[in-house]
Design a protein around this motif. Structure first.
Motif, PDB file in Angstrom:
ATOM      1  N   SER A   1       1.197  -0.907  -0.248  1.00 38.86           N
ATOM      2  CA  SER A   1      -0.066   0.205   0.218  1.00 38.86           C
ATOM      3  C   SER A   1       0.892   0.828   0.287  1.00 38.86           C
ATOM      4  CB  SER A   1      -0.920   0.248   1.034  1.00 38.86           C
ATOM      5  OG  SER A   1      -0.738  -0.197   2.179  1.00 38.86           O
ATOM      6  N   GLN A   2       0.154   2.237   0.292  1.00 36.49           N
ATOM      7  CA  GLN A   2       1.215   3.556   0.437  1.00 36.49           C
ATOM      8  C   GLN A   2       2.019   3.578   1.306  1.00 36.49           C
ATOM      9  OE1 GLN A   2      -0.461   7.874  -1.525  1.00 36.49           O
ATOM     10  NE2 GLN A   2      -2.068   6.053  -1.254  1.00 36.49           N
TER      11      GLN A   2
ATOM     12  N   ALA B   1       6.152   0.650  -0.169  1.00 39.12           N
ATOM     13  CA  ALA B   1       5.201   1.587  -1.063  1.00 39.12           C
ATOM     14  C   ALA B   1       6.855   1.352  -2.009  1.00 39.12           C
ATOM     15  CB  ALA B   1       4.964   3.091  -0.788  1.00 39.12           C
TER      16      ALA B   1
ATOM     17  N   THR C   1       6.057  -3.887  -5.250  1.00 36.66           N
ATOM     18  CA  THR C   1       5.457  -2.765  -5.627  1.00 36.66           C
ATOM     19  C   THR C   1       5.373  -2.950  -7.057  1.00 36.66           C
ATOM     20  OG1 THR C   1       4.979  -1.652  -3.863  1.00 36.66           O
ATOM     21  CG2 THR C   1       4.962  -0.699  -6.199  1.00 36.66           C
TER      22      THR C   1
ATOM     23  N   GLN D   1       2.689  -3.122  -9.712  1.00 34.25           N
ATOM     24  CA  GLN D   1       2.099  -2.685 -10.944  1.00 34.25           C
ATOM     25  C   GLN D   1       2.637  -3.304 -12.477  1.00 34.25           C
ATOM     26  OE1 GLN D   1       5.531   0.282  -9.990  1.00 34.25           O
ATOM     27  NE2 GLN D   1       3.982   1.850  -9.071  1.00 34.25           N
TER      28      GLN D   1
ATOM     29  N   PHE E   1       4.602   2.887  -4.436  1.00 32.89           N
ATOM     30  CA  PHE E   1       3.492   2.799  -5.045  1.00 32.89           C
ATOM     31  C   PHE E   1       2.663   4.176  -4.253  1.00 32.89           C
ATOM     32  CE2 PHE E   1       0.335  -0.569  -3.872  1.00 32.89           C
ATOM     33  CZ  PHE E   1      -0.917   0.238  -4.004  1.00 32.89           C
TER      34      PHE E   1
ATOM     35  N   THR F   1      -0.997   4.536  -8.223  1.00 36.87           N
ATOM     36  CA  THR F   1      -1.221   3.100  -8.415  1.00 36.87           C
ATOM     37  C   THR F   1      -2.592   2.805  -7.522  1.00 36.87           C
ATOM     38  OG1 THR F   1       1.647   3.061  -8.293  1.00 36.87           O
ATOM     39  CG2 THR F   1       0.047   0.329  -6.993  1.00 36.87           C
ATOM     40  N   ASP F   2      -2.561   3.651  -6.309  1.00 35.44           N
ATOM     41  CA  ASP F   2      -3.407   3.268  -5.555  1.00 35.44           C
ATOM     42  C   ASP F   2      -5.054   3.537  -5.889  1.00 35.44           C
ATOM     43  OD1 ASP F   2      -4.310   2.917  -1.972  1.00 35.44           O
ATOM     44  OD2 ASP F   2      -5.332   4.897  -3.579  1.00 35.44           O
TER      45      ASP F   2
ATOM     46  N   THR G   1      -4.949   0.310  -8.657  1.00 37.24           N
ATOM     47  CA  THR G   1      -5.660  -1.254  -7.706  1.00 37.24           C
ATOM     48  C   THR G   1      -6.967  -1.027  -7.099  1.00 37.24           C
ATOM     49  OG1 THR G   1      -3.384  -0.869  -7.045  1.00 37.24           O
ATOM     50  CG2 THR G   1      -4.701  -2.470  -5.425  1.00 37.24           C
TER      51      THR G   1
END
Length: 176
Positions: free
Chosen positions: A42-43, A47, A52, A56, A81, A85-86, A89
């Motif tokens: 996650s962020q 990250a 990550t 991606q 991330f 990307t969040d 996702t």
């Protein structure tokens, strides 16, 4: 692909483990259920990592949508991330039959992703053996390796050009 796979598999053997303490996305036994117990991305969690970067690559293969509505493309694969990307996702989680649409790559999201892996070939001729796997996304596909020691290796971007393989590590970032 042969030279890149050979180089990627020239790593030291270690026990198979599917948790972040091993430092790598890894698995054992049936590859179709390797990722469901991986660490959360996650962020705020891993990250900036090659784990990550692998995620991606999956977003790219699935054609997930970015914040601006365009498709997630190879130039977005950077191992960071961030908000884009969040968003991508969440877009993908919304398209997949998942309970959680939260932008976090947790057990349920990882498990659904590994259901899209298929066997391509054995890597007998390489130093540590393993399996070459094929990820089949909604828009694109790519190859990756689960080495005999269980660690996953992937190529950055859409091809395995010049051996630009990456170990799917939680604690390092070599993708760009």
């Amino acid at each position: 692909m042969t030279a890149a796979v050979a180089g990627a598999l020239a790593i030291s053997a270690s026990p198979t483990s599917a948790n972040t303490s091993d430092g790598y996305i890894s698995g054992g036994g049936d590859f179709t259920n390797d990722w469901g117990d991986e660490g959360t991305l996650s962020q705020s969690s891993y990250a900036k990592s090659n784990a990550t970067c692998l995620w991606q690559q999956i977003l790219w293969a699935e054609g997930a949508k970015e914040q601006d509505g365009t498709a997630y493309d190879a130039s977005d694969i950077d191992g960071d991330f961030g908000p884009n990307t969040d968003h991508a996702t969440q877009n993908l989680q919304d398209r997949w039959p998942l309970q959680y649409v939260d932008g976090k790559v947790g057990n349920e999201t990882w498990a659904y992703a590994d259901s899209k892996l298929s066997f391509y070939d054995y890597a007998y001729e390489y130093a540590f053996g393993g399996k070459i796997l094929h990820y089949s996304g909604a828009v694109r596909s790519f190859y990756l390796v689960r080495a005999e020691n269980g660690r996953y290796v992937f190529w950055e971007g859409s091809t395995n050009d010049n051996g630009n393989y990456r170990f799917a590590a939680y604690k390092s970032r070599t993708c760009s």
